[in-house]
Design a protein around this motif. Sequence first.
Motif, PDB file in Angstrom:
ATOM      1  N   UNK A 147       0.789  -1.306   0.058  1.00  0.00           N
ATOM      2  CA  UNK A 147      -0.054  -0.005   0.011  1.00  0.00           C
ATOM      3  C   UNK A 147       0.640   1.407  -0.049  1.00  0.00           C
ATOM      4  N   UNK A 148       1.901   1.304   0.742  1.00  0.00           N
ATOM      5  CA  UNK A 148       2.670   2.404   0.755  1.00  0.00           C
ATOM      6  C   UNK A 148       4.462   1.981   0.917  1.00  0.00           C
ATOM      7  N   UNK A 149       4.878   2.902   0.302  1.00  0.00           N
ATOM      8  CA  UNK A 149       6.610   2.632   0.215  1.00  0.00           C
ATOM      9  C   UNK A 149       7.029   4.009   0.770  1.00  0.00           C
ATOM     10  N   UNK A 150       7.880   3.977   1.958  1.00  0.00           N
ATOM     11  CA  UNK A 150       8.544   5.198   2.230  1.00  0.00           C
ATOM     12  C   UNK A 150       9.943   4.937   2.145  1.00  0.00           C
TER      13      UNK A 150
ATOM     14  N   UNK B 124       2.474   1.112  -5.527  1.00  0.00           N
ATOM     15  CA  UNK B 124       1.796   1.369  -4.307  1.00  0.00           C
ATOM     16  C   UNK B 124       1.134   2.719  -4.325  1.00  0.00           C
ATOM     17  N   UNK B 125       0.027   2.402  -3.467  1.00  0.00           N
ATOM     18  CA  UNK B 125      -1.017   3.847  -3.616  1.00  0.00           C
ATOM     19  C   UNK B 125      -0.480   5.047  -3.170  1.00  0.00           C
ATOM     20  N   UNK B 126       0.524   4.807  -2.208  1.00  0.00           N
ATOM     21  CA  UNK B 126       1.282   6.167  -1.853  1.00  0.00           C
ATOM     22  C   UNK B 126       2.811   5.915  -1.661  1.00  0.00           C
ATOM     23  N   UNK B 127       3.651   6.827  -2.011  1.00  0.00           N
ATOM     24  CA  UNK B 127       4.825   7.033  -1.714  1.00  0.00           C
ATOM     25  C   UNK B 127       5.300   8.117  -0.759  1.00  0.00           C
ATOM     26  N   UNK B 128       6.044   7.874   0.345  1.00  0.00           N
ATOM     27  CA  UNK B 128       6.271   8.918   1.292  1.00  0.00           C
ATOM     28  C   UNK B 128       7.618   9.012   0.994  1.00  0.00           C
ATOM     29  N   UNK B 129       8.414  10.240   0.440  1.00  0.00           N
ATOM     30  CA  UNK B 129       9.859  10.266   0.276  1.00  0.00           C
ATOM     31  C   UNK B 129      10.058  11.291   1.039  1.00  0.00           C
ATOM     32  N   UNK B 130      11.191  10.883   2.298  1.00  0.00           N
ATOM     33  CA  UNK B 130      11.841  11.556   3.229  1.00  0.00           C
ATOM     34  C   UNK B 130      13.156  11.916   2.777  1.00  0.00           C
TER      35      UNK B 130
ATOM     36  N   UNK C   5      22.696  26.088   9.942  1.00  0.00           N
ATOM     37  CA  UNK C   5      23.192  25.533   8.762  1.00  0.00           C
ATOM     38  C   UNK C   5      22.358  25.572   7.686  1.00  0.00           C
ATOM     39  N   UNK C   6      23.107  25.288   6.333  1.00  0.00           N
ATOM     40  CA  UNK C   6      22.075  25.263   5.133  1.00  0.00           C
ATOM     41  C   UNK C   6      21.280  24.201   5.036  1.00  0.00           C
ATOM     42  N   UNK C   7      21.640  22.989   5.690  1.00  0.00           N
ATOM     43  CA  UNK C   7      20.646  21.490   5.458  1.00  0.00           C
ATOM     44  C   UNK C   7      19.287  21.859   5.523  1.00  0.00           C
ATOM     45  N   UNK C   8      18.498  21.221   4.844  1.00  0.00           N
ATOM     46  CA  UNK C   8      17.142  20.949   5.115  1.00  0.00           C
ATOM     47  C   UNK C   8      16.716  19.644   4.711  1.00  0.00           C
ATOM     48  N   UNK C   9      15.675  19.319   5.647  1.00  0.00           N
ATOM     49  CA  UNK C   9      15.052  18.109   5.577  1.00  0.00           C
ATOM     50  C   UNK C   9      13.943  18.280   4.920  1.00  0.00           C
ATOM     51  N   UNK C  10      13.156  17.206   4.040  1.00  0.00           N
ATOM     52  CA  UNK C  10      11.793  17.384   3.542  1.00  0.00           C
ATOM     53  C   UNK C  10      10.802  15.977   3.807  1.00  0.00           C
ATOM     54  N   UNK C  11       9.668  16.274   3.901  1.00  0.00           N
ATOM     55  CA  UNK C  11       8.681  14.861   3.631  1.00  0.00           C
ATOM     56  C   UNK C  11       7.872  15.307   2.588  1.00  0.00           C
ATOM     57  N   UNK C  12       7.782  14.458   1.439  1.00  0.00           N
ATOM     58  CA  UNK C  12       6.682  14.508   0.563  1.00  0.00           C
ATOM     59  C   UNK C  12       5.854  13.573   0.404  1.00  0.00           C
ATOM     60  N   UNK C  13       4.812  13.490  -0.194  1.00  0.00           N
ATOM     61  CA  UNK C  13       3.645  12.674  -0.501  1.00  0.00           C
ATOM     62  C   UNK C  13       3.378  12.402  -1.889  1.00  0.00           C
ATOM     63  N   UNK C  14       3.454  11.257  -2.367  1.00  0.00           N
ATOM     64  CA  UNK C  14       3.013  10.942  -3.862  1.00  0.00           C
ATOM     65  C   UNK C  14       2.191  10.009  -3.869  1.00  0.00           C
ATOM     66  N   UNK C  15       1.036  10.229  -4.833  1.00  0.00           N
ATOM     67  CA  UNK C  15      -0.335   9.490  -4.752  1.00  0.00           C
ATOM     68  C   UNK C  15      -0.263   8.889  -6.337  1.00  0.00           C
TER      69      UNK C  15
END
Length: 482
Positions: A405-408, A429-435, A468-478
């Motif tokens: 159903x989901x791949x992270x 998968x129905x959803x992909x969560x990309x961190x 610092x200049x680093x930044x993390x992201x969480x994204x959702x794909x459907x």
Amino acid sequence: MKKNDIVELNIVDMGVDGEGIGKYEGMTFFVKDAIIGDVIKARITKQKKNYGYARVEEIISPSAARITPECELHRRCGGCQIQAMDYKKQLEFKQNKVRGNLIRIGSFAPEFVDEVMLPIVGMETPYRYRNKAQFPIGRDKEGNPVAGFYAARTHSIIPVTDCKLGVKENQIVLERVLSYMKENKVEPYDETTGKGLVRHVLIRYGFTTKEMMVCLVINGKKLPEAEKLIEKLSEIEGMTSISVNQNTKNTNVILGEVTECIWGQPYITDYIHLRKCEKTEQEKFTPTDTAIAYHISPQSFYQVNPVQTEKLYSLALEYAGLTGKETVWDLYCGIGTISLFLAQKAGKVYGVEIVPQAIEDAKNNAKLNGISNAEFFVGKAEEVLPQFYERESRANTEQAMLHPNVIVVDPPRKGCDEKCLETMLKMQPERIVYVSCDSATLARDLRILCDDGYELKKVRAVDQFGNTTHVECVTLLQKIVK
Ligand code: SAH
């Protein structure tokens, strides 16, 4: 224009590495430590055909975003690139960095990006957030042992025992280690000669439990008069683990393979809580009762900013949209931080990670928390996933296994391997969560997924590394339903 010339620059933009950008007679200059809005006199340090590099010589008129940094050494130390910038402006810089990469590298339309991007999740204060510190040990001009940081792009040590990103407790540990070294004539390691003993001091602090771990990395097998060190360190409040790690190689890698616990337990325990993210307002994260315990040893990978990690992973879990029945893959799972949260809300979780020790930790952490529906595989995501898919396809396994159903995914900076993305697309998968910890490779990978049946629904940056200049992201794909 040539090297050493002085030019007056209006800093109108910021580069991805936090450098100020200004133009002079059609030439673009990148200036370290300059901030958007500054008017400066700069000295040219390198001149190319259409652009150059320069150093701040004088600030003629400071940017409204310029503040007095907490740390006097911020310009000399390599750690913080944008500490002189107001924190609100830092967050704006990070939001724009992600936005810019999605547009330029991911070829997403600006209007679309503005629709899917939520406001960045900031910290309350961008100081004292790190739970881990690794101080190199060297010698000052008088020959006394010192702890500190490497000056930017060099290997010379700037003495400092209180880094403002780390916890205050680090200072007392370092002072005691240094006084033990002095009193017992224990020599600091010298990387040019390969002689001397103490190379690094690694300190970890459990933000929830207040447990503390100290590990001395040494160029040898035994620490002389170890009981004297133990005596000094063990009386510090919260001290739980003291160990010695052997690293006799001529290398930049901090830890060697063998660690011996010389006092207390070989690990500390800490918790990560689940936080509910309400609406889009950044500070409205409220803890729920779900907490996962982790045993952290000197070698374990563990997120360094536990407060922001809770927010990051809570968002990942929210985007996964689990109801209790789902099959989920967690690729690049490390010690299973995300997997164990997912497991509490899913039917089954499969974690994949390249480092065998991390998978050992993940399995132990699952046990520690009484989680039995998580299974972990050692290997490269781009090998484990395709092999699994092909094997199970041949075996005519039920669709649920083949199509989770989901791949992270939470890959390192270089992003996902193409073979991994290809298999994810086959698995549908129905959803992909990309961190992601690098929005440039994130943008590249999102483009591949969006060209092949997925729609980008949400992008949210989380600041894990203030100053610092680093930044993390969480994204959702459907998955687009045809
Ligand atoms: N989500 C995890 C760790 C993410 S960091 C946590 O929060 O604990 C990225 C992880 O990917 C690291 O643990 C790294 O060892 C692992 N890794 C790097 N390359 C990999 C690959 N090709 N396949 C699987 N894991 C990989």
